[in-house]
Motif scaffolding. Sequence first.
Motif, short mmCIF file in Angstrom:
data_model
loop_
_atom_site.label_atom_id
_atom_site.label_comp_id
_atom_site.label_asym_id
_atom_site.label_seq_id
_atom_site.Cartn_x
_atom_site.Cartn_y
_atom_site.Cartn_z
N ALA A 151 1.01 -1.38 -0.07
CA ALA A 151 -0.03 0.21 -0.12
C ALA A 151 0.96 1.24 -0.04
N LEU A 152 1.12 1.83 -1.10
CA LEU A 152 1.93 2.90 -1.43
C LEU A 152 1.13 4.15 -1.92
N ASN A 153 1.17 5.38 -1.12
CA ASN A 153 0.58 6.55 -1.76
C ASN A 153 1.61 7.55 -1.99
N LEU A 154 2.07 7.40 -3.21
CA LEU A 154 3.00 8.11 -3.85
C LEU A 154 2.34 9.48 -4.67
N SER A 155 1.48 10.16 -4.26
CA SER A 155 0.64 11.15 -4.79
C SER A 155 1.41 12.31 -4.90
N ASP A 156 2.43 12.26 -3.51
CA ASP A 156 3.37 13.79 -3.66
C ASP A 156 4.41 13.72 -4.45
N PHE A 157 4.63 12.54 -5.22
CA PHE A 157 5.96 12.58 -6.07
C PHE A 157 5.75 12.48 -7.22
N GLU A 158 6.85 12.69 -8.05
CA GLU A 158 6.70 12.92 -9.56
C GLU A 158 6.87 11.42 -10.15
N GLY A 159 7.68 10.48 -9.69
CA GLY A 159 7.99 9.22 -10.24
C GLY A 159 8.62 8.44 -9.61
N ILE A 160 9.18 7.14 -10.15
CA ILE A 160 9.60 6.25 -9.72
C ILE A 160 11.25 6.22 -10.00
N ARG A 161 12.26 6.26 -8.86
CA ARG A 161 13.68 6.27 -8.95
C ARG A 161 14.17 4.85 -8.92
N LEU A 162 15.03 4.42 -9.94
CA LEU A 162 15.81 3.18 -9.75
C LEU A 162 17.37 3.26 -9.91
N LYS A 163 17.94 2.54 -9.00
CA LYS A 163 19.52 2.59 -9.27
C LYS A 163 19.78 1.10 -9.68
N ILE A 164 20.11 0.92 -10.88
CA ILE A 164 20.27 -0.39 -11.65
C ILE A 164 21.63 -0.37 -12.25
N LEU A 165 22.18 -1.79 -12.11
CA LEU A 165 23.27 -2.03 -13.04
C LEU A 165 22.74 -3.18 -14.18
N GLY A 166 22.76 -2.60 -15.21
CA GLY A 166 22.20 -3.41 -16.61
C GLY A 166 23.34 -4.15 -17.43
N ASP A 167 22.62 -4.46 -18.15
CA ASP A 167 23.45 -5.50 -19.32
C ASP A 167 23.26 -4.91 -20.74
N GLY A 168 22.66 -3.67 -20.92
CA GLY A 168 22.47 -3.08 -22.24
C GLY A 168 21.25 -3.60 -22.90
N ARG A 169 20.30 -4.14 -22.13
CA ARG A 169 18.90 -4.61 -22.67
C ARG A 169 18.11 -3.65 -22.05
N ARG A 170 16.85 -3.51 -22.69
CA ARG A 170 15.61 -2.85 -22.23
C ARG A 170 14.67 -3.51 -21.17
N TYR A 171 14.47 -3.00 -20.24
CA TYR A 171 13.57 -3.52 -19.10
C TYR A 171 12.34 -2.54 -19.08
N THR A 172 11.35 -3.26 -18.28
CA THR A 172 10.06 -2.69 -17.81
C THR A 172 9.93 -2.44 -16.49
N TRP A 173 9.42 -1.51 -16.19
CA TRP A 173 9.14 -1.29 -14.66
C TRP A 173 7.36 -1.27 -14.69
N GLN A 174 7.03 -1.77 -13.67
CA GLN A 174 5.59 -2.29 -13.69
C GLN A 174 5.01 -1.80 -12.33
N LEU A 175 3.94 -1.08 -12.49
CA LEU A 175 3.10 -0.63 -11.07
C LEU A 175 1.73 -1.30 -11.16
N THR A 176 1.24 -1.71 -10.16
CA THR A 176 -0.30 -1.99 -10.07
C THR A 176 -0.84 -1.13 -9.18
N THR A 177 -2.35 -0.82 -9.56
CA THR A 177 -3.00 -0.08 -8.53
C THR A 177 -4.33 -1.00 -8.32
N ASN A 178 -5.33 -0.33 -7.93
CA ASN A 178 -6.74 -0.84 -8.03
C ASN A 178 -7.43 -0.87 -9.15
N ALA A 179 -6.87 -0.19 -10.13
CA ALA A 179 -7.47 0.02 -11.55
C ALA A 179 -7.86 -1.35 -12.09
N MET A 180 -9.14 -1.20 -12.95
CA MET A 180 -9.55 -2.64 -13.60
C MET A 180 -10.05 -2.11 -15.00
#
Length: 189
Positions: free
Chosen positions: A79-108
């Motif tokens: 249960a995260l209320n991030l309404s006071d924020f602009e977005g997600i910040r990740l610190k990641i060590l990659g491999d040159g490929r494209r990834y996807t960040w996913q969020l879920t809510t109660n939306a249907m």
Amino acid sequence: MTSLAIASPNDDDPTPVEDLLITDFGAGLSDLGWYVVNDGVMGGLSEGGFELRPGELLFTGKTNTNGGGFSSIRTMPVALNLSDFEGIRLKILGDGRRYTWQLTTNAMWRGRPVSFWAEFDTRDEEWDIIDIPFSRFEPRFRGRVLDGPALDPGRITGLGLMINDGKDGAFAASLASVGAYATQVPSSR
């Protein structure tokens, strides 16, 4: 459901909202209960998993586009209320490929849960700070882009990292932290 307490300033406090650390995979923060979902759920042949290490989560495997072509890791309900924020910040060590960040809510959509996806590129064996504005997240159902609903950052119920870049082969990404960033003072409530 894991509930993370997020302090919100009161209406009289002009102090800008500070960035929020959701997890750094250390002992001091909540375990978000990560688990694996690979394309085997739809007959695919991709393999993936993760290993929690002190200070990081290592996501590795092999994608196979003869089938679903994806591997993902997701959190148990939060249960995260991030309404006071602009977005997600990740610190990641990659491999040159494209990834996807996913969020879920109660939306249907048609009575089914919607997830919100935002893709990002990584550099091979380089640490990056990736900022993903909430405005970049697209609503999807089983990978299909939808016209709506819009993401409500005040009602986030899950987080996830996925590889679904249309390529076959090994992948490896090391996630050091997940947070939310703010760039302005929140609106009055």
